[in-house]
Enzyme design. Structure first.
Site, mmCIF file in Angstrom:
data_model
loop_
_atom_site.group_PDB
_atom_site.id
_atom_site.type_symbol
_atom_site.label_atom_id
_atom_site.label_comp_id
_atom_site.label_asym_id
_atom_site.label_seq_id
_atom_site.Cartn_x
_atom_site.Cartn_y
_atom_site.Cartn_z
ATOM 1 N N ASN A 62 -30.389 32.638 1.196
ATOM 2 C CA ASN A 62 -30.820 31.236 1.069
ATOM 3 C C ASN A 62 -31.429 30.708 2.370
ATOM 4 O OD1 ASN A 62 -28.141 31.336 2.118
ATOM 5 N ND2 ASN A 62 -27.727 29.247 1.500
ATOM 6 N N GLU A 64 -32.455 27.137 4.062
ATOM 7 C CA GLU A 64 -32.316 25.682 3.934
ATOM 8 C C GLU A 64 -33.365 24.942 4.767
ATOM 9 O OE1 GLU A 64 -28.179 24.710 4.581
ATOM 10 O OE2 GLU A 64 -27.655 25.635 2.653
ATOM 11 N N CYS A 73 -32.834 28.965 -2.857
ATOM 12 C CA CYS A 73 -31.648 29.775 -3.165
ATOM 13 C C CYS A 73 -31.936 31.253 -2.905
ATOM 14 C CB CYS A 73 -31.255 29.612 -4.626
ATOM 15 S SG CYS A 73 -30.523 28.024 -5.014
ATOM 16 N N GLU A 75 -31.220 33.882 -4.639
ATOM 17 C CA GLU A 75 -31.698 34.648 -5.798
ATOM 18 C C GLU A 75 -33.208 34.463 -5.973
ATOM 19 O OE1 GLU A 75 -29.239 32.516 -5.563
ATOM 20 O OE2 GLU A 75 -27.577 32.982 -6.905
ATOM 21 N N CYS A 112 -26.677 29.249 -9.559
ATOM 22 C CA CYS A 112 -26.889 27.902 -10.096
ATOM 23 C C CYS A 112 -27.793 27.988 -11.337
ATOM 24 C CB CYS A 112 -27.501 26.995 -9.040
ATOM 25 S SG CYS A 112 -29.232 27.346 -8.683
ATOM 26 N N CYS A 115 -31.411 29.153 -10.762
ATOM 27 C CA CYS A 115 -31.509 30.595 -10.482
ATOM 28 C C CYS A 115 -31.301 31.401 -11.755
ATOM 29 C CB CYS A 115 -30.492 31.000 -9.420
ATOM 30 S SG CYS A 115 -30.983 30.439 -7.787
HETATM 31 N N1 THU Z 1 -27.443 28.483 -3.216
HETATM 32 C C1 THU Z 1 -27.996 29.715 -3.475
HETATM 33 O O1 THU Z 1 -28.579 30.341 -2.590
HETATM 34 N N2 THU Z 1 -27.883 30.202 -4.730
HETATM 35 C C2 THU Z 1 -27.250 29.588 -5.758
HETATM 36 O O2 THU Z 1 -27.263 30.090 -6.879
HETATM 37 C C3 THU Z 1 -26.532 28.334 -5.527
HETATM 38 C C4 THU Z 1 -26.749 27.699 -4.216
HETATM 39 C C5 THU Z 1 -27.576 27.939 -1.869
HETATM 40 C C6 THU Z 1 -28.513 26.751 -1.784
HETATM 41 C C7 THU Z 1 -27.974 26.041 -0.550
HETATM 42 O O3 THU Z 1 -28.595 26.624 0.598
HETATM 43 C C8 THU Z 1 -26.500 26.406 -0.516
HETATM 44 O O4 THU Z 1 -26.339 27.502 -1.404
HETATM 45 C C9 THU Z 1 -25.582 25.263 -0.950
HETATM 46 O O5 THU Z 1 -25.941 24.779 -2.198
#
Ligand code: THU
Length: 160
Positions: A62, A64, A73, A75, A112, A115
């Site tokens: 991920n 940010e 994300c 994925e 999530c 994803c």
């Molecule tokens: N995140 C992911 O990388 N994948 C997911 O399926 C859920 C959330 C990341 C996004 C963000 O950087 C952190 O997790 C908190 O939500």
């Protein structure tokens, strides 16, 4: 009225040394990719490793942004990298893992909704199932036979 039941089959392994678990190396690759996470805002590192039909492994984590909705994300990063670097290659298995700077996550964390939709689109496009492997920071491992299992009653391009 009719009741429709939808079942999701999940294979749960206590740990990677279970003889039936075939993706120890892929999960290790996913864990190594946690170091690629840029997550100073959430402290929640997520990474994934995709095993391709040609045997290559592509990882991503991920990414940010101070403008929170721009966060990518893990994925999505991984699946996009596969499409860009190995167009046409199927993803045989996708291992996803997480690590939190504030607490130990000992149950597998699932992708999530966005994803799930992205992974399923990739699976539909390749026309063969993609195994999904989930593990937290240690603890049990969950394995699903396909991305479809992650998103029942899904929306797909056939409706368009
Ligand atoms: N995140 C992911 O990388 N994948 C997911 O399926 C859920 C959330 C990341 C996004 C963000 O950087 C952190 O997790 C908190 O939500």
């Amino acid at each position: 009225m009719q009741e429709i039941q939808i079942h999701t089959k999940v294979f749960a392994y206590d740990n990677t040394s279970d003889p039936d678990f075939k993706y120890e190396s892929l999960l290790r690759d996913a864990k190594s990719a946690l170091s690629k996470s840029f997550s100073p805002y959430s402290g929640f590192r997520v990474s994934s490793a995709a095993l391709l039909g040609n045997g290559e492994v592509v990882t991503g984590a991920n990414q940010e942004n101070a403008s929170y909705p721009l966060c990518l994300c893990a994925e999505m990063v991984t699946v996009s990298a596969v499409s860009s670097r190995y167009p046409g290659q199927p993803i045989v298995a996708l291992a996803i893992t997480v690590e939190h700077s504030g607490k130990k996550l000992e149950t597998p964390v699932s992708p999530c909704g966005a994803c799930r939709q992205t992974i399923l689109e990739f699976e539909n496009r390749q026309g063969s199932p993609m195994r999904i492997i989930l593990q937290g920071d240690g603890g049990p491992i969950y394995e699903l036979e396909s991305a479809r299992a992650l998103l029942p009653l899904s929306f797909d391009g056939d409706s368009l």
